[in-house]
Design an enzyme around this catalytic site. Structure first.
Site, PDB file in Angstrom:
ATOM      1  N   GLY A   7       0.831  -1.206   0.000  1.00 49.39           N
ATOM      2  CA  GLY A   7       0.000   0.000   0.000  1.00 49.39           C
ATOM      3  C   GLY A   7       0.864   1.253   0.000  1.00 49.39           C
ATOM      4  O   GLY A   7       1.981   1.244  -0.515  1.00 49.39           O
TER       5      GLY A   7
ATOM      6  N   ARG B   1      -5.230   4.370   9.600  1.00 48.41           N
ATOM      7  CA  ARG B   1      -6.260   5.112  10.338  1.00 48.41           C
ATOM      8  C   ARG B   1      -7.152   5.927   9.417  1.00 48.41           C
ATOM      9  O   ARG B   1      -6.724   6.362   8.359  1.00 48.41           O
ATOM     10  CB  ARG B   1      -5.588   6.106  11.286  1.00 48.41           C
TER      11      ARG B   1
ATOM     12  N   ARG C 208      -4.437   5.260  16.706  1.00 48.93           N
ATOM     13  CA  ARG C 208      -3.690   4.075  16.248  1.00 48.93           C
ATOM     14  C   ARG C 208      -4.199   2.828  16.976  1.00 48.93           C
ATOM     15  O   ARG C 208      -4.227   1.748  16.422  1.00 48.93           O
ATOM     16  CB  ARG C 208      -2.189   4.252  16.525  1.00 48.93           C
TER      17      ARG C 208
ATOM     18  N   THR D  84       3.291  -1.506  10.914  1.00 46.02           N
ATOM     19  CA  THR D  84       1.840  -1.533  11.123  1.00 46.02           C
ATOM     20  C   THR D  84       1.480  -1.084  12.546  1.00 46.02           C
ATOM     21  O   THR D  84       2.118  -1.503  13.513  1.00 46.02           O
ATOM     22  CB  THR D  84       1.310  -2.975  10.888  1.00 46.02           C
TER      23      THR D  84
ATOM     24  N   HIS E 253       4.700   4.638  20.240  1.00 45.34           N
ATOM     25  CA  HIS E 253       4.380   5.453  19.057  1.00 45.34           C
ATOM     26  C   HIS E 253       2.870   5.735  19.074  1.00 45.34           C
ATOM     27  O   HIS E 253       2.112   5.263  18.251  1.00 45.34           O
ATOM     28  CB  HIS E 253       4.797   4.657  17.827  1.00 45.34           C
TER      29      HIS E 253
END
Ligand code: APR
Length: 308
Positions: A11, A82, A88, A119, A175
């Protein structure tokens, strides 16, 4: 022979990363996705750019895991990004399923590989991958801190009107929204920003950094950031492929350091061909420790939800 990097998920982030690797010529790439034809199409397009870039890297696109066999690095970008209004963490269960399947399929074909997890929620997905792969923790690493630090660097550079290249920044912790930007370890050409920018402005830049991902999601509306995430992941891939021993903030498995046990979170690590070569332990002040522990607790609570 060139090393092989398998990028799982073709992607936005995966394809941008594949482009950077192939453009630089540092490795060959296998671009994997479950979507039929898409990784093949992107790989063909990138192959046809190689003569123009003067690159001798090869790239193939595939839906077949067997093509990833013998990879030196596996980058996992597969999963769902998202949408506006999502954190997330909202991606937890859907992406845990995807990442578990990806790691189960790739780790056995490349038992010596270093796995990089992109991911989200990334720290938790790194923990999932560590568990599923059975690899030593030095060989399962998450990408987050480099991106968060790059965002902080950008905002500081804009604030001061200096080149972003001259700004070095450090962001620790998970993160997520509770990440811990560290002004005390953030400098412009070696000068601490605490001597250059008012506390009020630093606080505002820290806040913008914490929500840097969401800011882009709100603008894009259909997905999340990918150019800077891919560039941050590229730094890690390059450090591993070229054995650069770089000092970079990455999600690493903490087992005692920073008074944390058995959890992935963002800390400064030395990165080379063996993966995490060393975890640098900083002496946090009281405020930094409070923020750091809050962030680690948030990661832990998501890990607990998955009953790993
Ligand atoms: N195996 C392989 N690929 C998969 C799987 C799977 N089981 N499930 C989904 N994919 C692929 C999709 O087909 C898609 O091409 O993962 C790709 C994800 O690409 P995008 O939707 O464009 O998402 P992207 O912006 O690249 O973000 C991917 O990185 O930064 C994080 O939060 C982000 O978790 C997200 C991930």
């Amino acid at each position: 022979m060139k090393k092989r990097v398998s990028v799982i998920g073709a992607g936005n982030v995966g394809a941008s990363l594949a482009q950077m690797i192939v453009h630089s010529g540092i490795a060959n790439v296998v671009l994997f996705d479950i979507a039929d034809g898409m990784p093949q199409g992107k790989a063909l397009d990138l192959s046809e750019a190689c003569p123009l870039w003067g690159s001798s890297s090869s790239i193939i696109g595939t839906n077949d895991y067997s093509h990833t066999e013998g990879s030196d690095v596996i980058v996992v970008t597969a999963g769902f990004p998202r949408k506006p209004g999502m954190s997330r963490d909202d991606l937890l269960h859907a992406n845990a399923k995807v990442v578990s399947a990806v790691v189960a399929n790739t780790a056995k074909l490349s038992p010596q590989a270093i796995i990089i997890i992109v991911t989200n929620p990334m720290d938790v997905m790194a923990q999932v991958s560590f568990k599923i792969s059975g690899f030593n923790p030095e060989r399962v690493i998450g990408m987050g801190g480099i991106l968060d630090s790059a965002r902080f660097r950008t905002f500081i550079a804009w604030e001061m009107g200096v080149s972003p290249e001259d700004v070095e920044a450090l962001v620790l912790g998970g993160h997520g929204d509770l990440m811990v930007p560290m002004p005390r370890f953030t400098t412009v050409k070696g000068i601490p920003i605490t001597e250059l920018i008012s506390k009020e402005r630093i606080d505002a830049l820290v806040e913008r950094t914490r929500h840097g991902g969401a800011e882009i999601v709100a603008l894009l509306k259909t997905g999340s950031a990918y150019y800077a995430p891919a560039a941050a992941t590229y730094q890690m891939v390059k450090a591993i492929i070229l054995n650069e021993h770089r000092l970079l903030p990455c999600a690493a498995y903490l087992n005692g350091k920073y008074r944390v046990n058995g959890v992935y979170t963002g800390v400064p690590v030395m990165l080379g061909s063996k993966g995490v070569e060393n975890i640098i332990e900083l002496k946090l002040n009281q405020q930094e420790r409070i923020y750091f522990e809050k962030s680690v607790t948030a990661v832990k609570s998501l890990v607990d939800k998955l009953n790993l």
